[in-house]
Enzyme design. Structure first.
Site, mmCIF file in Angstrom:
data_model
loop_
_atom_site.group_PDB
_atom_site.id
_atom_site.type_symbol
_atom_site.label_atom_id
_atom_site.label_comp_id
_atom_site.label_asym_id
_atom_site.label_seq_id
_atom_site.Cartn_x
_atom_site.Cartn_y
_atom_site.Cartn_z
ATOM 1 N N THR A 27 -45.366 -9.563 27.064
ATOM 2 C CA THR A 27 -45.168 -10.952 27.496
ATOM 3 C C THR A 27 -46.486 -11.719 27.546
ATOM 4 O OG1 THR A 27 -44.535 -12.265 29.432
ATOM 5 C CG2 THR A 27 -45.270 -10.037 29.873
ATOM 6 N N ASP A 28 -46.381 -13.040 27.441
ATOM 7 C CA ASP A 28 -47.583 -13.875 27.578
ATOM 8 C C ASP A 28 -48.116 -13.861 29.010
ATOM 9 O OD1 ASP A 28 -45.558 -15.389 28.743
ATOM 10 O OD2 ASP A 28 -45.904 -17.197 27.562
ATOM 11 N N GLU A 29 -47.285 -13.411 29.960
ATOM 12 C CA GLU A 29 -47.705 -13.453 31.367
ATOM 13 C C GLU A 29 -48.879 -12.529 31.670
ATOM 14 O OE1 GLU A 29 -44.702 -13.344 34.322
ATOM 15 O OE2 GLU A 29 -43.281 -14.411 33.070
ATOM 16 N N TYR B 95 -44.877 -7.904 38.373
ATOM 17 C CA TYR B 95 -44.257 -7.784 37.043
ATOM 18 C C TYR B 95 -45.313 -7.881 35.944
ATOM 19 C CZ TYR B 95 -42.187 -9.366 32.663
ATOM 20 O OH TYR B 95 -41.885 -9.502 31.334
ATOM 21 N N LYS C 272 -46.715 -5.065 33.198
ATOM 22 C CA LYS C 272 -46.666 -5.232 31.742
ATOM 23 C C LYS C 272 -48.082 -5.134 31.156
ATOM 24 C CE LYS C 272 -43.595 -6.043 29.439
ATOM 25 N NZ LYS C 272 -42.585 -5.182 28.758
ATOM 26 N N TYR D 64 -37.881 -24.629 41.674
ATOM 27 C CA TYR D 64 -38.906 -24.096 42.586
ATOM 28 C C TYR D 64 -40.006 -25.142 42.783
ATOM 29 C CZ TYR D 64 -37.085 -19.315 41.861
ATOM 30 O OH TYR D 64 -36.316 -18.185 41.805
HETATM 31 P P1 NAD Z 1 -33.677 -7.627 30.717
HETATM 32 O O1 NAD Z 1 -34.015 -7.441 32.137
HETATM 33 O O2 NAD Z 1 -32.595 -8.593 30.340
HETATM 34 O O3 NAD Z 1 -33.276 -6.214 30.064
HETATM 35 C C1 NAD Z 1 -33.964 -5.041 30.347
HETATM 36 C C2 NAD Z 1 -33.118 -3.856 29.862
HETATM 37 O O4 NAD Z 1 -33.857 -2.646 30.107
HETATM 38 C C3 NAD Z 1 -31.779 -3.714 30.603
HETATM 39 O O5 NAD Z 1 -30.738 -3.451 29.686
HETATM 40 C C4 NAD Z 1 -31.996 -2.511 31.520
HETATM 41 O O6 NAD Z 1 -30.801 -1.780 31.787
HETATM 42 C C5 NAD Z 1 -33.007 -1.696 30.724
HETATM 43 N N1 NAD Z 1 -33.824 -0.824 31.579
HETATM 44 C C6 NAD Z 1 -34.487 -1.171 32.715
HETATM 45 N N2 NAD Z 1 -35.113 -0.102 33.239
HETATM 46 C C7 NAD Z 1 -34.855 0.945 32.409
HETATM 47 C C8 NAD Z 1 -35.232 2.314 32.405
HETATM 48 N N3 NAD Z 1 -36.013 2.830 33.376
HETATM 49 N N4 NAD Z 1 -34.799 3.092 31.393
HETATM 50 C C9 NAD Z 1 -34.005 2.582 30.417
HETATM 51 N N5 NAD Z 1 -33.602 1.301 30.375
HETATM 52 C C10 NAD Z 1 -34.018 0.485 31.355
HETATM 53 O O7 NAD Z 1 -35.041 -8.003 29.989
HETATM 54 P P2 NAD Z 1 -35.332 -8.968 28.752
HETATM 55 O O8 NAD Z 1 -35.494 -10.350 29.239
HETATM 56 O O9 NAD Z 1 -34.375 -8.677 27.656
HETATM 57 O O10 NAD Z 1 -36.781 -8.447 28.326
HETATM 58 C C11 NAD Z 1 -36.940 -7.409 27.374
HETATM 59 C C12 NAD Z 1 -38.409 -7.159 27.142
HETATM 60 O O11 NAD Z 1 -39.034 -8.352 26.679
HETATM 61 C C13 NAD Z 1 -39.178 -6.750 28.394
HETATM 62 O O12 NAD Z 1 -40.125 -5.770 28.043
HETATM 63 C C14 NAD Z 1 -39.874 -8.041 28.850
HETATM 64 O O13 NAD Z 1 -41.049 -7.754 29.547
HETATM 65 C C15 NAD Z 1 -40.151 -8.688 27.504
HETATM 66 N N6 NAD Z 1 -40.262 -10.157 27.485
HETATM 67 C C16 NAD Z 1 -39.258 -10.924 28.012
HETATM 68 C C17 NAD Z 1 -39.337 -12.318 27.926
HETATM 69 C C18 NAD Z 1 -38.244 -13.214 28.473
HETATM 70 O O14 NAD Z 1 -38.393 -14.426 28.450
HETATM 71 N N7 NAD Z 1 -37.119 -12.685 28.935
HETATM 72 C C19 NAD Z 1 -40.466 -12.909 27.325
HETATM 73 C C20 NAD Z 1 -41.474 -12.090 26.799
HETATM 74 C C21 NAD Z 1 -41.357 -10.716 26.876
HETATM 75 O O1 TDX Z 2 -33.956 -20.886 40.046
HETATM 76 C C1 TDX Z 2 -35.062 -20.969 39.500
HETATM 77 N N1 TDX Z 2 -35.768 -22.143 39.598
HETATM 78 C C2 TDX Z 2 -36.994 -22.310 39.021
HETATM 79 O O2 TDX Z 2 -37.582 -23.394 39.140
HETATM 80 C C3 TDX Z 2 -35.646 -19.870 38.749
HETATM 81 C C4 TDX Z 2 -34.913 -18.572 38.629
HETATM 82 C C5 TDX Z 2 -36.889 -20.074 38.168
HETATM 83 N N2 TDX Z 2 -37.552 -21.239 38.295
HETATM 84 C C6 TDX Z 2 -38.848 -21.442 37.610
HETATM 85 C C7 TDX Z 2 -39.850 -20.330 37.738
HETATM 86 C C8 TDX Z 2 -40.591 -20.386 36.412
HETATM 87 O O3 TDX Z 2 -41.638 -21.351 36.470
HETATM 88 O O4 TDX Z 2 -38.531 -21.509 36.210
HETATM 89 C C9 TDX Z 2 -39.551 -20.874 35.425
HETATM 90 C C10 TDX Z 2 -38.920 -19.754 34.603
HETATM 91 O O5 TDX Z 2 -38.520 -18.748 35.520
HETATM 92 P P1 TDX Z 2 -37.943 -17.322 35.049
HETATM 93 O O6 TDX Z 2 -36.719 -17.522 34.208
HETATM 94 O O7 TDX Z 2 -37.842 -16.453 36.255
HETATM 95 O O8 TDX Z 2 -39.068 -16.837 34.032
HETATM 96 P P2 TDX Z 2 -40.642 -16.503 34.194
HETATM 97 O O9 TDX Z 2 -41.001 -16.128 35.576
HETATM 98 O O10 TDX Z 2 -41.398 -17.620 33.531
HETATM 99 O O11 TDX Z 2 -40.717 -15.168 33.285
HETATM 100 C C11 TDX Z 2 -39.949 -15.078 32.058
HETATM 101 O O12 TDX Z 2 -40.779 -15.265 30.934
HETATM 102 C C12 TDX Z 2 -41.728 -14.270 30.651
HETATM 103 C C13 TDX Z 2 -39.241 -13.728 31.961
HETATM 104 O O13 TDX Z 2 -38.415 -13.533 33.102
HETATM 105 C C14 TDX Z 2 -40.229 -12.603 31.813
HETATM 106 O O14 TDX Z 2 -39.541 -11.371 31.605
HETATM 107 C C15 TDX Z 2 -41.106 -12.886 30.615
HETATM 108 O O15 TDX Z 2 -42.114 -11.925 30.536
#
Ligand code: NAD
Ligand code: TDX
Length: 333
Positions: A120-122, A146, A150, A203
């Site tokens: 992630t970019d975070e 988190y 990562k 938020y």
């Molecule tokens: P998600 O939370 O929707 O899915 C995570 C999946 O991993 C779930 O199916 C869960 O059951 C599985 N999991 C969790 N712990 C496990 C374990 N110990 N063993 C096996 N499986 C397990 O997450 P997502 O949003 O799909 O993110 C996927 C990946 O992408 C992550 O590595 C996250 O850091 C990265 N990422 C997410 C975003 C975003 O915006 N969502 C952005 C950049 C990177």
């Molecule tokens: O109810 C809400 N109100 C609100 O203002 C929630 C749930 C979030 N927020 C804000 C917090 C963040 O600034 O919105 C923004 C996005 O929030 P999230 O969806 O929780 O994402 P973020 O914390 O930015 O992280 C996401 O992007 C990077 C993913 O959850 C991560 O897995 C990924 O690495």
């Protein structure tokens, strides 16, 4: 090619699995997923008979060794992924994101299997308003449990490449949106609140900026890196989608035909990162990747349509998520 996909029942992983099965029918896909609260088998229903699904934990070294031993490549999506949860309960993030990645790295090392690490970019922390976007050379500076977990997992990958010659690549992507995202996350939470007649929840002041990318564009980039990326290289993935949270909420409200100011400000997230922004020049110039969803508004409208049509998919988790936010102390300001 036999491909092991971890976290394939989660948001991005399930989209990746479906895209892969449809676009690359010659690939044998095995999904390893623990089905935590964030995993949903129903996300794979449409292609269930075309993959092998293994319910298991990425920290289970014996299971991971067996599955990696039968694969030509691993794409590692599995993670604890939600910042708010990491503030309430950090331990599962250390266990899954750090120990889980370590377990996979040891297995790919033993079996000399190609590995792609999803990050992630975070990991880069946050940016001041006018600062240039993150690049592959930006120093790591994570803010939450988190993002720290990562960042740690990325460091393990780099070390396993350098010390043991593991054939790995890393991608750090910005915020994804699209179908099958858990209702705890920002965009699906607001969409499903509105379907339920509840006001969206922003938020703090809502002036934090995220760089949005459609999940299919992220996953196409992952395939590009898996096929053509340089071993040991990190690639940033982003689609120039910077927008502040308040504007996103207002776009959603407008799509619902509501007054764009019909939302609540609620308690801010502790340590809330102000801004993320990605410079994806390396991916674009070296590997020729380009996003297809250039219009965020159109992608958002399609995503809203998806949640309207798939209530049976998201409904079961919705009440628990809202209860957890309330129990964590969220209140209207
Ligand atoms: P998600 O939370 O929707 O899915 C995570 C999946 O991993 C779930 O199916 C869960 O059951 C599985 N999991 C969790 N712990 C496990 C374990 N110990 N063993 C096996 N499986 C397990 O997450 P997502 O949003 O799909 O993110 C996927 C990946 O992408 C992550 O590595 C996250 O850091 C990265 N990422 C997410 C975003 C975003 O915006 N969502 C952005 C950049 C990177
Ligand atoms: O109810 C809400 N109100 C609100 O203002 C929630 C749930 C979030 N927020 C804000 C917090 C963040 O600034 O919105 C923004 C996005 O929030 P999230 O969806 O929780 O994402 P973020 O914390 O930015 O992280 C996401 O992007 C990077 C993913 O959850 C991560 O897995 C990924 O690495």
């Amino acid at each position: 090619m036999r491909l092991l996909i971890t976290g394939g029942a989660g948001f991005i992983g399930a989209n990746f699995v479906r895209q892969t099965v449809v676009e690359r029918p010659d690939i044998r896909v095995v999904v390893l997923d623990a089905l935590t609260y964030a995993g949903n088998r129903a996300s794979l229903d449409s292609i269930a008979d075309r993959i092998e699904f293994v319910r298991g934990d990425i920290t289970d070294a014996e299971l991971v060794d067996r599955l990696v031993g039968g694969a030509d490549a691993v794409v590692h999506f599995a993670a604890e992924s939600h910042n708010d949860n990491s503030l309430a309960r950090p331990w599962p993030f250390v266990q899954t994101n750090i120990v889980g990645t370590y377990t996979l790295l040891e297995a790919v090392r033993r079996h000399d299997v190609r590995y792609h690490h999803i990050s992630t970019d975070e990991v880069y922390g946050d940016l001041a308003a006018a600062a240039p976007a993150f690049t592959e050379n930006t120093p790591y500076n994570p803010s939450s449990p988190y993002s720290a977990s990562k960042a740690s997992s990325d460091m393990l990958v780099r070390a396993w490449v350098r010390s043991f010659g593991v054939r790995a690549t890393i991608s750090n992507c910005s915020n994804n949106y699209g179908p099958y995202q858990h209702v705890e996350k920002f965009i699906p939470r607001q969409i499903t609140n509105l379907i339920d007649g509840v006001r969206p929840r922003l938020y703090g002041a809502g002036n934090q900026i995220r760089d949005w990318i459609h999940v299919e564009d992220h996953n196409r980039a992952v395939w590009t890196i898996l096929e053509f990326g340089r071993i040991g290289q990190t690639y940033l993935i982003g689609a120039n989608g910077e927008l502040d949270n308040k504007s996103v909420v207002q776009l959603i409200l407008t799509e619902f035909g509501r007054d764009p100011d019909d939302f609540d400000h609620v308690t801010d997230r502790p340590g809330h990162d102000r801004r993320y922004a990605i410079d994806a020049s390396l991916l674009r110039t070296e590997l020729g990747w380009e996003p297809r969803y250039a219009d965020f508004r159109a992608g958002l409208a399609a995503t809203i349509g998806w949640y309207r049509e798939h209530e049976t998919w998201w409904r079961p988790g919705k009440a628990d998520v809202e209860t957890a936010y309330a129990q964590a102390g969220e209140r209207v300001l």
